[in-house]
Motif scaffolding. Sequence first.
Motif, PDB file in Angstrom:
ATOM      1  N   HIS A  68      31.627 -65.650  -6.682  1.00 50.92           N
ATOM      2  CA  HIS A  68      30.223 -65.982  -6.963  1.00 50.92           C
ATOM      3  C   HIS A  68      29.858 -65.355  -8.307  1.00 50.92           C
ATOM      4  N   CYS A  69      29.605 -66.199  -9.326  1.00 53.41           N
ATOM      5  CA  CYS A  69      29.315 -65.729 -10.675  1.00 53.41           C
ATOM      6  C   CYS A  69      27.891 -66.079 -11.077  1.00 53.41           C
ATOM      7  N   THR A  70      27.246 -65.129 -11.753  1.00 51.85           N
ATOM      8  CA  THR A  70      25.875 -65.323 -12.227  1.00 51.85           C
ATOM      9  C   THR A  70      25.696 -64.626 -13.568  1.00 51.85           C
ATOM     10  N   ASN A  71      24.651 -65.034 -14.283  1.00 48.64           N
ATOM     11  CA  ASN A  71      24.132 -64.218 -15.372  1.00 48.64           C
ATOM     12  C   ASN A  71      22.631 -64.084 -15.128  1.00 48.64           C
ATOM     13  N   LYS A  72      21.879 -63.588 -16.092  1.00 46.49           N
ATOM     14  CA  LYS A  72      20.448 -63.355 -15.855  1.00 46.49           C
ATOM     15  C   LYS A  72      19.685 -64.615 -15.498  1.00 46.49           C
ATOM     16  N   TRP A 117      37.412 -61.194  -0.275  1.00 51.37           N
ATOM     17  CA  TRP A 117      38.496 -61.676   0.565  1.00 51.37           C
ATOM     18  C   TRP A 117      38.498 -60.789   1.799  1.00 51.37           C
ATOM     19  N   PRO A 118      39.235 -61.116   2.849  1.00 51.46           N
ATOM     20  CA  PRO A 118      39.132 -60.360   4.109  1.00 51.46           C
ATOM     21  C   PRO A 118      39.181 -58.840   3.907  1.00 51.46           C
ATOM     22  N   ARG A 119      38.176 -58.175   4.440  1.00 47.67           N
ATOM     23  CA  ARG A 119      38.038 -56.721   4.409  1.00 47.67           C
ATOM     24  C   ARG A 119      37.883 -56.127   3.014  1.00 47.67           C
ATOM     25  N   ASN A 120      37.433 -56.920   2.041  1.00 45.90           N
ATOM     26  CA  ASN A 120      37.287 -56.391   0.694  1.00 45.90           C
ATOM     27  C   ASN A 120      36.262 -57.199  -0.099  1.00 45.90           C
ATOM     28  N   LYS A 121      35.461 -56.498  -0.889  1.00 42.86           N
ATOM     29  CA  LYS A 121      34.527 -57.157  -1.805  1.00 42.86           C
ATOM     30  C   LYS A 121      34.472 -56.326  -3.082  1.00 42.86           C
ATOM     31  N   GLN A 122      34.642 -57.003  -4.213  1.00 37.70           N
ATOM     32  CA  GLN A 122      34.634 -56.340  -5.512  1.00 37.70           C
ATOM     33  C   GLN A 122      33.697 -57.081  -6.453  1.00 37.70           C
ATOM     34  N   THR A 123      33.222 -56.403  -7.482  1.00 42.67           N
ATOM     35  CA  THR A 123      32.447 -57.057  -8.534  1.00 42.67           C
ATOM     36  C   THR A 123      33.043 -56.686  -9.885  1.00 42.67           C
ATOM     37  N   PHE A 124      32.813 -57.584 -10.845  1.00 41.33           N
ATOM     38  CA  PHE A 124      33.338 -57.352 -12.187  1.00 41.33           C
ATOM     39  C   PHE A 124      32.583 -58.233 -13.174  1.00 41.33           C
ATOM     40  N   ASP A 125      32.293 -57.686 -14.343  1.00 39.64           N
ATOM     41  CA  ASP A 125      31.695 -58.471 -15.421  1.00 39.64           C
ATOM     42  C   ASP A 125      32.806 -59.299 -16.052  1.00 39.64           C
ATOM     43  N   ILE A 126      32.902 -60.556 -15.646  1.00 31.77           N
ATOM     44  CA  ILE A 126      34.000 -61.422 -16.073  1.00 31.77           C
ATOM     45  C   ILE A 126      33.874 -61.804 -17.551  1.00 31.77           C
ATOM     46  N   CYS A 153      44.438 -55.370 -18.161  1.00 34.44           N
ATOM     47  CA  CYS A 153      43.834 -55.208 -16.839  1.00 34.44           C
ATOM     48  C   CYS A 153      42.703 -54.183 -16.890  1.00 34.44           C
ATOM     49  N   PHE A 154      41.710 -54.394 -16.044  1.00 35.69           N
ATOM     50  CA  PHE A 154      40.517 -53.559 -16.004  1.00 35.69           C
ATOM     51  C   PHE A 154      40.308 -53.065 -14.581  1.00 35.69           C
ATOM     52  N   ASP A 155      39.551 -51.984 -14.454  1.00 31.31           N
ATOM     53  CA  ASP A 155      39.158 -51.493 -13.138  1.00 31.31           C
ATOM     54  C   ASP A 155      38.024 -52.358 -12.606  1.00 31.31           C
ATOM     55  N   TRP A 156      37.935 -52.441 -11.293  1.00 31.38           N
ATOM     56  CA  TRP A 156      36.784 -53.081 -10.680  1.00 31.38           C
ATOM     57  C   TRP A 156      35.550 -52.270 -11.040  1.00 31.38           C
ATOM     58  N   ASP A 157      34.366 -52.888 -11.009  1.00 34.40           N
ATOM     59  CA  ASP A 157      33.136 -52.160 -11.286  1.00 34.40           C
ATOM     60  C   ASP A 157      32.965 -51.034 -10.281  1.00 34.40           C
ATOM     61  N   THR A 184      25.268 -61.747 -23.931  1.00 36.83           N
ATOM     62  CA  THR A 184      25.652 -62.581 -22.791  1.00 36.83           C
ATOM     63  C   THR A 184      26.607 -61.823 -21.867  1.00 36.83           C
ATOM     64  N   THR A 185      26.282 -61.841 -20.572  1.00 34.79           N
ATOM     65  CA  THR A 185      27.136 -61.231 -19.550  1.00 34.79           C
ATOM     66  C   THR A 185      27.144 -62.129 -18.321  1.00 34.79           C
ATOM     67  N   TYR A 186      28.324 -62.378 -17.779  1.00 39.65           N
ATOM     68  CA  TYR A 186      28.478 -63.056 -16.490  1.00 39.65           C
ATOM     69  C   TYR A 186      29.153 -62.073 -15.545  1.00 39.65           C
ATOM     70  N   THR A 187      28.517 -61.834 -14.412  1.00 32.27           N
ATOM     71  CA  THR A 187      29.055 -60.935 -13.397  1.00 32.27           C
ATOM     72  C   THR A 187      29.485 -61.761 -12.200  1.00 32.27           C
ATOM     73  N   CYS A 188      30.662 -61.452 -11.668  1.00 33.82           N
ATOM     74  CA  CYS A 188      31.173 -62.173 -10.503  1.00 33.82           C
ATOM     75  C   CYS A 188      31.464 -61.205  -9.370  1.00 33.82           C
ATOM     76  N   SER A 189      31.192 -61.662  -8.155  1.00 30.54           N
ATOM     77  CA  SER A 189      31.657 -60.940  -6.981  1.00 30.54           C
ATOM     78  C   SER A 189      32.888 -61.681  -6.466  1.00 30.54           C
ATOM     79  N   PHE A 190      33.829 -60.918  -5.974  1.00 26.92           N
ATOM     80  CA  PHE A 190      35.088 -61.453  -5.445  1.00 26.92           C
ATOM     81  C   PHE A 190      35.260 -60.900  -4.037  1.00 26.92           C
TER      82      PHE A 190
END
Length: 158
Positions: A59-63, A98-107, A147-151, A90-96
């Motif tokens: 799920h990706c969004t910006n302002k 999957w089972p038992r896990n949720k992460q966010t990252f500025d894609i 590669c980057f760390d998750w937020d 400009t910034t787009y942030t996405c949540s990712f």
Amino acid sequence: MNSSKNNHFILGLFTSLFIFLITSSSFGNHSSTDGLFPFAPKHVVIINQVNPEETLIVHCTNKKIDLGVKDLPYGASFDFRFHVNLRKTTTYTCSFEWPRNKQTFDIFRADRDDNIHSEPGVCRECIWHIFYSNPCRVNRDGGYPICFDWDAYSLENI
């Protein structure tokens, strides 16, 4: 009168040159003008590499824009296009998820992905492989992924 016509001609010439530079063909993954001018065109591609057995929910969004929720089976991709804003914020942030896990990252972050002085450099086509451990930006022309760390505010193992 001739001076006015000359000024209009020169203004038109400079405007045409500016438009040509902004829309010039790309060299590799970016053009020579990317990162220098506002309104640079961008193409973000997100590829699920989490686990062959699991679907990645993105799920990706910006302002101002919500791109909606996408279900990506392993190996599938989701992409979107936009232009960097005038202030280059400009910034787009996405949540990712999957089972038992949720992460966010500025894609996409203009200060990171449209800045010639940033460590990963400028990308016109920003290709992201999403792994369980982290998101990695790859260059279509080869080379090593970055590669980057998750937020920090991601929710691991929910």
